[in-house]
Design a protein around this motif. Sequence first.
Motif, PDB file in Angstrom:
ATOM      1  N   VAL A 109       0.833  -1.206   0.000  1.00  0.00           N
ATOM      2  CA  VAL A 109       0.000   0.000   0.000  1.00  0.00           C
ATOM      3  C   VAL A 109       0.867   1.256   0.000  1.00  0.00           C
ATOM      4  CG1 VAL A 109      -1.509   1.380   1.477  1.00  0.00           C
ATOM      5  CG2 VAL A 109      -2.066  -1.005   1.008  1.00  0.00           C
ATOM      6  N   ALA A 264      -7.013   5.234   4.791  1.00  0.00           N
ATOM      7  CA  ALA A 264      -7.802   4.258   4.039  1.00  0.00           C
ATOM      8  C   ALA A 264      -6.918   3.299   3.255  1.00  0.00           C
ATOM      9  CB  ALA A 264      -8.757   4.988   3.091  1.00  0.00           C
ATOM     10  N   VAL A 268      -7.435  -0.758   3.087  1.00  0.00           N
ATOM     11  CA  VAL A 268      -7.577  -1.560   1.870  1.00  0.00           C
ATOM     12  C   VAL A 268      -6.591  -2.723   1.887  1.00  0.00           C
ATOM     13  CG1 VAL A 268      -7.293  -1.554  -0.644  1.00  0.00           C
ATOM     14  CG2 VAL A 268      -8.514   0.313   0.480  1.00  0.00           C
ATOM     15  N   LEU A 271      -7.871  -5.352   4.283  1.00  0.00           N
ATOM     16  CA  LEU A 271      -9.030  -6.044   3.716  1.00  0.00           C
ATOM     17  C   LEU A 271      -8.586  -7.053   2.661  1.00  0.00           C
ATOM     18  CD1 LEU A 271     -11.568  -3.084   3.419  1.00  0.00           C
ATOM     19  CD2 LEU A 271     -11.670  -5.021   5.012  1.00  0.00           C
ATOM     20  N   ALA A 272      -7.572  -6.687   1.888  1.00  0.00           N
ATOM     21  CA  ALA A 272      -7.022  -7.638   0.909  1.00  0.00           C
ATOM     22  C   ALA A 272      -6.405  -8.837   1.629  1.00  0.00           C
ATOM     23  CB  ALA A 272      -5.987  -6.948   0.027  1.00  0.00           C
TER      24      ALA A 272
END
Length: 305
Positions: A109, A264, A268, A271-272
């Motif tokens: 990320v 955020a 993400v 969540l992945a």
Amino acid sequence: MNARAFFVAADGRPHPPWRILLFLLLCVACIVVVTVSLGPVLAMTERVSTIGGTASAYSVTLALLLAHWMTFRTFDRRPWSFVWLDRAASRPKVLLFGCVLGTAPITIVSLLLVSVGLMSLQSAADGPWLRTAVQMLIVLVPAAFYEELLSRGYLFATIAEWLGRRSAVVLTSVGFGLLHLGNPGPNAMSIGVVILAGIYLAVVLLATQSLYAAWMAHWAWNWMMAAVLHVPVSGLPLARPDYQIVETGPDWITGGSWGPEGGAGAAVGMLAGLAYLWWRSRIRPSSRGGSRVPAQRADEGHDDR
């Protein structure tokens, strides 16, 4: 109902709420004892790391391990497998998998945010990068362990046995988020993402059946941010020799002064990671014989570490 039945269940152990209360009281007592008795010795770790709070991290870690041990030897006689700290949970393959689960989401990320211009790689004052990375290691290893012991150790296992695993995940993750309110500059977004991190680490724990793996994931996440990416860790501005990554985009994406784990983007990434663990659980049975509920009979007090 007599007084004994109010406190003690049919199996001879205190009811879960009383076990939780007794454990928390033990934790406080052990922290006081360890800090007073070993404080001068553990202070040496802080002189080595040069980072404030290092001695406290080791004191709390030792105290929480002692509290677990005393719990298993007194009012809730269980093996260490009850909290996934048995020998099988410490296999090198499991520990490595935990490190990958901690490193991959935040690294990917952060690099994506740099690549699209929402974060920027900048030069910083020259410094001893390797020595700083080792100093970060000295403090972040115990810091991650005591947070896991407190959030996903005995409390998690007892709540899971009492109210179910979903309740354990939710309650301990909210508590994990609230523990970070004392860090510099928290806001609703950053605490929300930390709560998601608690859920992520709880799923790592359940997927691997190893608190060691959750510890490794927690430590690897923090160390990657502090020692490699050179970004703040939960709002803590640690040393950044030679270079640093700074936010140039909206705080809600990058995390702002809290660091990437407060935005955020990190959400993400986690969540992945959760999606991957779900997919993995669907195609691959547990290597430890299925989904083991962290509960043992009261008379199963043997030590299987």
